[in-house]
Motif scaffolding. Structure first.
Motif, PDB file in Angstrom:
ATOM      1  N   ARG A 132      43.122  -0.599 -53.731  1.00  0.00           N
ATOM      2  CA  ARG A 132      42.405  -0.540 -55.016  1.00  0.00           C
ATOM      3  C   ARG A 132      41.069  -1.264 -54.934  1.00  0.00           C
ATOM      4  O   ARG A 132      40.073  -0.818 -55.503  1.00  0.00           O
ATOM      5  N   LEU A 133      41.030  -2.398 -54.228  1.00  0.00           N
ATOM      6  CA  LEU A 133      39.774  -3.131 -54.068  1.00  0.00           C
ATOM      7  C   LEU A 133      38.776  -2.333 -53.231  1.00  0.00           C
ATOM      8  O   LEU A 133      37.601  -2.231 -53.573  1.00  0.00           O
ATOM      9  N   VAL A 134      39.246  -1.745 -52.141  1.00  0.00           N
ATOM     10  CA  VAL A 134      38.369  -0.975 -51.252  1.00  0.00           C
ATOM     11  C   VAL A 134      37.812   0.248 -51.973  1.00  0.00           C
ATOM     12  O   VAL A 134      36.641   0.606 -51.791  1.00  0.00           O
ATOM     13  N   ASP A 135      38.617   0.885 -52.810  1.00  0.00           N
ATOM     14  CA  ASP A 135      38.162   2.075 -53.545  1.00  0.00           C
ATOM     15  C   ASP A 135      36.968   1.776 -54.446  1.00  0.00           C
ATOM     16  O   ASP A 135      36.204   2.675 -54.786  1.00  0.00           O
ATOM     17  N   ARG A 136      36.777   0.539 -54.826  1.00  0.00           N
ATOM     18  CA  ARG A 136      35.685   0.148 -55.720  1.00  0.00           C
ATOM     19  C   ARG A 136      34.421  -0.276 -54.968  1.00  0.00           C
ATOM     20  O   ARG A 136      33.410  -0.577 -55.588  1.00  0.00           O
ATOM     21  N   VAL A 137      34.480  -0.282 -53.634  1.00  0.00           N
ATOM     22  CA  VAL A 137      33.362  -0.774 -52.811  1.00  0.00           C
ATOM     23  C   VAL A 137      32.638   0.392 -52.141  1.00  0.00           C
ATOM     24  O   VAL A 137      33.265   1.295 -51.611  1.00  0.00           O
ATOM     25  N   ASP A 138      31.317   0.353 -52.179  1.00  0.00           N
ATOM     26  CA  ASP A 138      30.482   1.325 -51.487  1.00  0.00           C
ATOM     27  C   ASP A 138      29.636   0.566 -50.457  1.00  0.00           C
ATOM     28  O   ASP A 138      28.612  -0.029 -50.805  1.00  0.00           O
ATOM     29  N   LEU A 139      30.085   0.575 -49.202  1.00  0.00           N
ATOM     30  CA  LEU A 139      29.361  -0.169 -48.162  1.00  0.00           C
ATOM     31  C   LEU A 139      27.950   0.369 -47.953  1.00  0.00           C
ATOM     32  O   LEU A 139      27.060  -0.362 -47.549  1.00  0.00           O
ATOM     33  N   GLY A 140      27.731   1.634 -48.258  1.00  0.00           N
ATOM     34  CA  GLY A 140      26.410   2.224 -48.084  1.00  0.00           C
ATOM     35  C   GLY A 140      25.361   1.681 -49.032  1.00  0.00           C
ATOM     36  O   GLY A 140      24.167   1.793 -48.774  1.00  0.00           O
ATOM     37  N   SER A 141      25.790   1.081 -50.129  1.00  0.00           N
ATOM     38  CA  SER A 141      24.832   0.559 -51.096  1.00  0.00           C
ATOM     39  C   SER A 141      24.616  -0.951 -50.973  1.00  0.00           C
ATOM     40  O   SER A 141      23.936  -1.544 -51.795  1.00  0.00           O
ATOM     41  N   VAL A 142      25.185  -1.551 -49.942  1.00  0.00           N
ATOM     42  CA  VAL A 142      25.058  -2.996 -49.757  1.00  0.00           C
ATOM     43  C   VAL A 142      23.663  -3.318 -49.238  1.00  0.00           C
ATOM     44  O   VAL A 142      23.237  -2.779 -48.206  1.00  0.00           O
ATOM     45  N   PRO A 143      22.922  -4.178 -49.938  1.00  0.00           N
ATOM     46  CA  PRO A 143      21.577  -4.537 -49.464  1.00  0.00           C
ATOM     47  C   PRO A 143      21.660  -5.421 -48.222  1.00  0.00           C
ATOM     48  O   PRO A 143      22.645  -6.136 -48.025  1.00  0.00           O
ATOM     49  N   PRO A 144      20.638  -5.384 -47.379  1.00  0.00           N
ATOM     50  CA  PRO A 144      20.644  -6.249 -46.194  1.00  0.00           C
ATOM     51  C   PRO A 144      20.578  -7.717 -46.614  1.00  0.00           C
ATOM     52  O   PRO A 144      20.064  -8.041 -47.682  1.00  0.00           O
ATOM     53  N   PRO A 145      21.109  -8.590 -45.762  1.00  0.00           N
ATOM     54  CA  PRO A 145      21.074 -10.006 -46.101  1.00  0.00           C
ATOM     55  C   PRO A 145      19.646 -10.526 -46.134  1.00  0.00           C
ATOM     56  O   PRO A 145      18.825 -10.158 -45.297  1.00  0.00           O
ATOM     57  N   GLY A 146      19.350 -11.320 -47.129  1.00  0.00           N
ATOM     58  CA  GLY A 146      18.040 -11.956 -47.209  1.00  0.00           C
ATOM     59  C   GLY A 146      17.950 -13.112 -46.226  1.00  0.00           C
ATOM     60  O   GLY A 146      18.947 -13.588 -45.717  1.00  0.00           O
TER      61      GLY A 146
ATOM     62  N   GLU B 157      25.282 -14.128 -48.677  1.00  0.00           N
ATOM     63  CA  GLU B 157      25.957 -14.747 -49.818  1.00  0.00           C
ATOM     64  C   GLU B 157      25.272 -14.396 -51.141  1.00  0.00           C
ATOM     65  O   GLU B 157      25.931 -14.129 -52.145  1.00  0.00           O
ATOM     66  N   ALA B 158      23.946 -14.362 -51.144  1.00  0.00           N
ATOM     67  CA  ALA B 158      23.201 -14.088 -52.371  1.00  0.00           C
ATOM     68  C   ALA B 158      23.373 -12.645 -52.842  1.00  0.00           C
ATOM     69  O   ALA B 158      23.241 -12.360 -54.027  1.00  0.00           O
ATOM     70  N   GLN B 159      23.690 -11.723 -51.936  1.00  0.00           N
ATOM     71  CA  GLN B 159      23.868 -10.319 -52.297  1.00  0.00           C
ATOM     72  C   GLN B 159      25.330  -9.964 -52.564  1.00  0.00           C
ATOM     73  O   GLN B 159      25.632  -8.838 -52.940  1.00  0.00           O
ATOM     74  N   LEU B 160      26.220 -10.896 -52.354  1.00  0.00           N
ATOM     75  CA  LEU B 160      27.655 -10.644 -52.508  1.00  0.00           C
ATOM     76  C   LEU B 160      28.023 -10.715 -53.989  1.00  0.00           C
ATOM     77  O   LEU B 160      28.003 -11.790 -54.590  1.00  0.00           O
ATOM     78  N   SER B 161      28.325  -9.557 -54.583  1.00  0.00           N
ATOM     79  CA  SER B 161      28.642  -9.548 -56.005  1.00  0.00           C
ATOM     80  C   SER B 161      29.625  -8.433 -56.331  1.00  0.00           C
ATOM     81  O   SER B 161      29.906  -7.565 -55.502  1.00  0.00           O
ATOM     82  N   GLY B 162      30.142  -8.469 -57.552  1.00  0.00           N
ATOM     83  CA  GLY B 162      31.007  -7.420 -58.080  1.00  0.00           C
ATOM     84  C   GLY B 162      32.231  -7.143 -57.225  1.00  0.00           C
ATOM     85  O   GLY B 162      32.866  -8.060 -56.704  1.00  0.00           O
ATOM     86  N   PRO B 163      32.552  -5.852 -57.037  1.00  0.00           N
ATOM     87  CA  PRO B 163      33.749  -5.469 -56.291  1.00  0.00           C
ATOM     88  C   PRO B 163      33.755  -5.960 -54.843  1.00  0.00           C
ATOM     89  O   PRO B 163      34.800  -6.291 -54.300  1.00  0.00           O
ATOM     90  N   LEU B 164      32.570  -6.016 -54.226  1.00  0.00           N
ATOM     91  CA  LEU B 164      32.503  -6.496 -52.844  1.00  0.00           C
ATOM     92  C   LEU B 164      32.902  -7.967 -52.773  1.00  0.00           C
ATOM     93  O   LEU B 164      33.631  -8.383 -51.877  1.00  0.00           O
ATOM     94  N   ARG B 165      32.456  -8.756 -53.737  1.00  0.00           N
ATOM     95  CA  ARG B 165      32.836 -10.170 -53.798  1.00  0.00           C
ATOM     96  C   ARG B 165      34.356 -10.301 -53.967  1.00  0.00           C
ATOM     97  O   ARG B 165      34.995 -11.115 -53.301  1.00  0.00           O
ATOM     98  N   GLU B 166      34.927  -9.493 -54.839  1.00  0.00           N
ATOM     99  CA  GLU B 166      36.377  -9.523 -55.050  1.00  0.00           C
ATOM    100  C   GLU B 166      37.122  -9.204 -53.758  1.00  0.00           C
ATOM    101  O   GLU B 166      38.101  -9.871 -53.415  1.00  0.00           O
TER     102      GLU B 166
END
Length: 84
Positions: free
Chosen positions: A30-44, A65-74
């Motif tokens: 269920r957690l993976v279904d909410r994540v889109d790895l293709g939309s993850v911004p590169p690390p600053g 760490e600064a880009q880690l949010s929402g479903p990916l953070r979960e």
């Protein structure tokens, strides 16, 4: 499905790794279904930030760490929380 998360960096540079498999972890799918790895911004380029390497069945990304949010953070916190 197998998910691996490796956290590195930070002030002390200590690496932490977690791994989970949907056969033993019913919440993982269920957690993976909410994540889109293709939309993850590169690390600053932020000094001493944590970097998270995330692998979901061979699909791989690195996020700061600064880009880690929402479903990916979960997902990251869930997998690292299961690490022993």
């Amino acid at each position: 499905m197998k998910v691996t998360v490796t956290r590195s960096g930070g002030f002390a540079g200590i690496e932490r790794r977690g791994e989970s498999d949907s056969e033993r972890d019913p919440l993982l799918s269920r957690l993976v279904d909410r994540v889109d790895l293709g939309s993850v911004p590169p690390p600053g380029r932020i000094p001493d930030q944590f970097l998270y390497e995330i692998d979901i069945d061979g699909a791989h990304t690195v996020v700061g760490e600064a880009q880690l949010s929402g479903p990916l953070r979960e997902l990251v916190h869930h997998v690292l929380g299961r690490a022993h």
